[in-house]
Design a protein around this motif. Structure first.
Motif, PDB file in Angstrom:
ATOM      1  N   ARG A 167      26.967  26.497  80.923  1.00 19.48           N
ATOM      2  CA  ARG A 167      27.075  27.091  80.212  1.00 19.48           C
ATOM      3  C   ARG A 167      27.351  26.167  78.970  1.00 19.48           C
ATOM      4  NH1 ARG A 167      31.783  30.553  80.947  1.00 19.48           N
ATOM      5  NH2 ARG A 167      33.095  29.272  80.070  1.00 19.48           N
ATOM      6  N   GLU A 180      23.635  29.683  77.222  1.00 24.90           N
ATOM      7  CA  GLU A 180      23.563  29.841  79.336  1.00 24.90           C
ATOM      8  C   GLU A 180      22.396  29.497  79.316  1.00 24.90           C
ATOM      9  OE1 GLU A 180      26.313  33.706  79.568  1.00 24.90           O
ATOM     10  OE2 GLU A 180      24.183  33.929  79.162  1.00 24.90           O
ATOM     11  N   SER A 211      34.803  29.588  73.770  1.00 29.27           N
ATOM     12  CA  SER A 211      34.282  31.170  73.802  1.00 29.27           C
ATOM     13  C   SER A 211      35.530  31.517  74.051  1.00 29.27           C
ATOM     14  CB  SER A 211      33.969  30.937  75.311  1.00 29.27           C
ATOM     15  OG  SER A 211      35.323  29.761  76.350  1.00 29.27           O
ATOM     16  N   ASP A 225      34.057  37.949  73.714  1.00 31.05           N
ATOM     17  CA  ASP A 225      34.797  38.650  74.904  1.00 31.05           C
ATOM     18  C   ASP A 225      33.644  38.663  75.676  1.00 31.05           C
ATOM     19  OD1 ASP A 225      37.155  39.341  73.981  1.00 31.05           O
ATOM     20  OD2 ASP A 225      36.744  40.286  72.367  1.00 31.05           O
ATOM     21  N   ARG A 226      33.403  38.534  76.826  1.00 34.61           N
ATOM     22  CA  ARG A 226      32.234  38.587  77.930  1.00 34.61           C
ATOM     23  C   ARG A 226      32.285  39.995  78.295  1.00 34.61           C
ATOM     24  NH1 ARG A 226      27.929  36.897  79.118  1.00 34.61           N
ATOM     25  NH2 ARG A 226      27.346  36.231  81.829  1.00 34.61           N
ATOM     26  N   GLN A 248      32.904  44.392  81.558  1.00 41.59           N
ATOM     27  CA  GLN A 248      31.958  43.889  82.533  1.00 41.59           C
ATOM     28  C   GLN A 248      32.182  44.612  83.927  1.00 41.59           C
ATOM     29  OE1 GLN A 248      32.224  39.258  83.160  1.00 41.59           O
ATOM     30  NE2 GLN A 248      34.768  39.704  82.647  1.00 41.59           N
ATOM     31  N   LEU A 259      25.089  41.342  80.805  1.00 45.53           N
ATOM     32  CA  LEU A 259      26.475  40.927  80.324  1.00 45.53           C
ATOM     33  C   LEU A 259      26.071  40.244  79.471  1.00 45.53           C
ATOM     34  CD1 LEU A 259      28.084  39.635  84.162  1.00 45.53           C
ATOM     35  CD2 LEU A 259      29.180  41.544  82.456  1.00 45.53           C
ATOM     36  N   TRP A 305      28.426  37.353  75.528  1.00 45.82           N
ATOM     37  CA  TRP A 305      29.117  36.889  74.672  1.00 45.82           C
ATOM     38  C   TRP A 305      29.278  37.832  73.925  1.00 45.82           C
ATOM     39  CZ3 TRP A 305      32.839  34.402  77.282  1.00 45.82           C
ATOM     40  CH2 TRP A 305      32.429  33.828  78.394  1.00 45.82           C
TER      41      TRP A 305
END
Length: 248
Positions: free
Chosen positions: A85, A99, A130, A134-135, A176, A198, A200
């Motif tokens: 990343r 990514e 990051s 939120d992931r 997630q 998934l 970001w």
């Protein structure tokens, strides 16, 4: 949130227009192979593989290509890809997350850094931007499969946290760890989603002027065209006029 949705939609369309089909299939196959290698080769038992296959089907990737990519994971000659990343700032100070999946970390890092620099931005340390995202799990359906109210009700029942419905799609967000469960529950009700993965998700978006917006879209387009880059996320909004111009 609606602004993020609008931005993501134009990004998706632009990606479809710009990417060569063979390059897109290559990236999809790479994700399938890595997902199968990291877990079981059965999508029913491997949520990441299932999501990768759904993404491939959404782009009309032939079934033979998908099966070949899964089988490649069990072969001794399959490439070893490293997931990396990158985080940085684009024009206007916009936060960007890249990514990548690469077999040559030095090559990829050098290329990504040069793209940021040429755009007037800069690559930063991992973790630099990051924290502004939120992931989360993301499941998408065509707008035609249900009304906004029906999708919202079904998504909440499935355990999702939020739904953004627009003219073209319903975008469902969840924790997630709940992605596989939410995706399966909604698939039983509405059929196969166009995406399940998934992402970001920016906590807030920045509205940028059209000149900055065009520079950002060029940067993201260049990043997306790189063979090693799988996904790009950013936290900006563009105007309706620029949206229409880029969609034309």
């Amino acid at each position: 949130m609606a602004g993020h949705s609008q931005f993501k939609n134009i990004m998706h369309r632009k990606g479809k227009q710009d990417a060569m089909r063979s390059k897109l299939f290559s990236k999809l196959a790479r994700e399938i192979t890595v997902a199968a290698k990291l877990g079981l080769p059965d999508p029913a038992m491997n949520p990441r593989l299932r999501a990768a296959i759904l993404a491939a089907r959404a782009e009309n990737m032939p079934k033979d290509n998908i099966e070949r990519a899964i089988k490649k994971a069990s072969g001794g000659d399959s490439e070893n890809y490293e997931e990396i990343r990158y985080e940085g700032y684009g024009p206007g100070g916009v936060a960007v997350i890249v990514e990548a999946m690469t077999d040559n970390r030095n090559r990829t890092a050098s290329d990504v850094r040069s793209y940021f620099t040429k755009s007037g931005g800069n690559l930063a340390e991992t973790g630099a931007v990051s924290f502004m995202f939120d992931r989360v799990g993301y499941v998408a359906f065509a707008a035609s499969v249900a009304s906004a109210d029906d999708m919202l009700e079904a998504a909440i029942d499935a355990g999702a946290d939020d739904v953004v419905s627009g003219e073209e799609s319903h975008e469902v967000y969840c924790e997630q760890g709940a992605l596989n469960e939410v995706s399966k529950a909604l698939e039983e009700k509405f059929g196969e989603p166009t995406a399940s993965k998934l992402v970001w998700k920016p906590q807030n978006t920045i509205a940028v002027d059209d000149e900055t917006g065009e520079k950002l879209m060029r940067l993201i387009g260049t990043l997306e065209e790189h063979d090693d880059v799988q996904n790009v996320f950013a936290n900006f909004e563009i105007s309706d006029s620029l949206l229409a111009k880029l969609s034309a």
